[in-house]
Design a protein around this motif. Structure first.
Motif, short mmCIF file in Angstrom:
data_model
loop_
_atom_site.label_atom_id
_atom_site.label_comp_id
_atom_site.label_asym_id
_atom_site.label_seq_id
_atom_site.Cartn_x
_atom_site.Cartn_y
_atom_site.Cartn_z
N ASP A 108 -44.03 80.46 -21.19
CA ASP A 108 -43.18 81.70 -20.95
C ASP A 108 -42.53 80.87 -19.76
OD1 ASP A 108 -43.02 82.91 -23.33
OD2 ASP A 108 -43.96 84.47 -22.25
N LYS A 109 -43.29 80.64 -18.69
CA LYS A 109 -42.89 80.01 -17.49
C LYS A 109 -42.08 78.59 -17.60
CE LYS A 109 -46.43 82.28 -14.37
NZ LYS A 109 -47.28 81.88 -13.52
N GLU A 125 -38.74 79.45 -19.19
CA GLU A 125 -37.78 80.11 -18.17
C GLU A 125 -37.39 78.90 -17.18
OE1 GLU A 125 -40.21 83.03 -16.20
OE2 GLU A 125 -40.03 84.23 -17.87
N SER A 127 -33.53 77.46 -16.38
CA SER A 127 -32.96 77.64 -15.11
C SER A 127 -32.53 76.30 -14.67
CB SER A 127 -34.21 77.99 -14.26
OG SER A 127 -33.58 78.03 -13.00
#
Length: 471
Positions: free
Chosen positions: A359-360, A363, A367
């Motif tokens: 998930d990081k 993200e 970004s």
């Protein structure tokens, strides 16, 4: 959804050549060496007015399930199970081999329709093998040459009732949506939507865990993995949905140092990986946490930066690190020392094997894409430039100072800035780096490549001066 057709057969019978012929592009690697294809690869095929999904598979081989060949065969069997029809390809010049007969017996146990293709049937050399193919029991074989495009009309006739049957079973409302102009939809739709998924390419050195990471993301053994280095050869694309955002992931072959790449197949694989980088929007460079920031890792990162792609660095195999605080300090120091051209790039620690940090990672990818598309108004840029010229003007060259008159941003993806000035050829490289770092910090553009070019304005008095010289 369109019909799915799988191409199977023993190694080196021309499956990838047929795949490339049907998709109209040279997507799959082709070579005379048997066993080039390893992962199953899907593509959008077209034959006349028929549109369907074609799947290229590894050659069927009799091998232990734990071996690389056995895992390749398991991938092929999954493709057969998911397909609406199977194109069983044999080499007409070699005739029906014992391996062909063995795998024909396996195919008879499935309910999937089988179309037998006798490839390489051009000329008299393939006649005997074509006649032998009748004995396999799959009806009349289609004589064709994938290399020269012969026999496609007969293949069309064989596929027509199968594809019509699949389309008839689909909802008519969903079928009407296929008439949308895809290019127009992509221009209007935001990245991450169904019409325009975010294109993410995963690259790195061999055995850095790229295929394992994608398998964990998808929740299935979609790609071939194992302890052997260099398993992946083709750049394989898979579709995925993360938090209602659509992503197209590209797995690539490991990129070794250029001096070590000797074999033709590896050169083709690396070229395919480099092409995947060029067509990506976000590139995730995967590093091995046990040996991060090797020289080859830095060269791959520099390549991505020069191509101008949005960049994220994934430190994979983090579960193997014992002293994580010390390792994180080493990674931080190395990024400060070696990654000046993309200062502030996102670094995510993760484990593709156990699914930690995914998930990081995503993200960070979205970004980085947003920063990659960031645009700054001309007014803000020139107010910033005025402050720069007051606090740190460009150095004087031969007693004359270079005048920076105007700054604008004509492009994004990546951000590209143009400075109008006098005598741009005399500006030192250090001042360009100073401007780039200032733009990155002031307008919040961490970790993305920034292009800065100079343009010399026209001299309004040059024509008069030239006229005086002539007189």
């Amino acid at each position: 959804m369109p019909a799915t057709i799988a191409i199977i057969g023993r190694p080196n019978v021309g499956k990838s050549t047929l795949f490339n012929r049907l998709v109209g592009k040279r997507l799959a690697l082709v070579d005379d060496t048997p066993g080039v294809t390893r992962d199953r690869r899907a593509g959008d095929a077209r034959l006349g007015d028929l549109k369907f999904t074609i799947i290229d598979t590894a050659g069927l081989e009799e091998a232990d399930q734990r071996s690389l060949e056995g895992r390749m065969r398991a991938q092929t069997e999954e493709a057969i199970a998911d397909a609406d029809a199977v194109l069983f390809v044999i080499d007409a010049r070699a005739g029906v081999t014992p391996s062909d007969a063995h795998f024909a017996n396996l195919l008879r146990r499935t309910d999937t329709p089988i179309i037998l293709l006798a490839n390489k049937a051009e000329g008299r050399a393939g006649e005997s093998g074509l006649y032998e193919a009748f004995g396999l029991g799959f009806g009349d074989p289609i004589a064709m040459s994938a290399e020269h495009g012969e026999g496609l009309a007969d293949l069309y006739d064989a596929l027509l009732p199968i594809i019509d049957g699949v389309e008839a079973a689909e909802d008519t409302g969903a079928e009407a949506k296929t008439d949308v102009d895809v290019e127009d939809a992509e221009d209007e739709a935001p990245a991450g939507s169904r019409e325009r998924p975010l294109r993410v390419t995963i690259v790195g050195r061999p055995n850095a865990g790229k295929s394992t990471l994608i398998n964990r993301i998808l929740g299935e053994d979609r790609l071939l993995t194992g302890p052997e280095a260099g398993i992946t050869r083709d750049s394989i694309s898979v579709d995925w949905v993360w938090n209602d955002r659509h992503v197209k992931l590209f797995d690539t072959a490991g990129i070794r140092r250029k001096a070590r790449v000797q074999e033709k197949l590896e050169k083709l694989s690396v070229a395919d990986a480099l092409r995947a980088i060029k067509f990506a929007e976000v590139v995730i460079v995967t590093l091995d946490a046990t040996i991060p920031f090797e020289k080859q890792d830095l060269q791959i990162i520099d390549l991505v930066a020069r191509e101008g792609r949005a960049l994220v660095i994934a430190i994979n195999k983090w579960d193997l690190v014992e002293d994580r605080a010390a390792a994180m300090q080493v990674i931080s120091d190395a990024s400060e020392r070696y990654l000046n051209q993309i200062r502030g790039v996102r670094i995510v620690t993760m484990s593709g094997l156990h699914g930690r940090g995914i998930d990081k990672l995503m993200e960070a990818a979205f970004s980085a894409y947003e920063v990659w598309n960031r645009r700054v108004s001309t007014g803000r840029l020139n107010r910033w430039l005025d402050g720069v010229l007051i606090h740190h003007p460009p150095p004087a060259v031969a007693g004359r100072r270079v005048k920076l008159r105007y700054l604008t941003q004509p492009k994004t993806r990546p951000p590209h800035f143009v400075v109008f000035c006098s005598r741009p050829e005399t500006l030192p490289e250090s001042y360009t780096r100073y401007l780039v770092n200032g733009l990155r910090e002031t307008f919040d553009m961490p970790g993305t490549p920034i292009r800065l070019s100079y343009r010399k304005g026209d001299n309004p008095y040059a024509a008069k001066a030239q006229k005086r010289k002539i007189q």
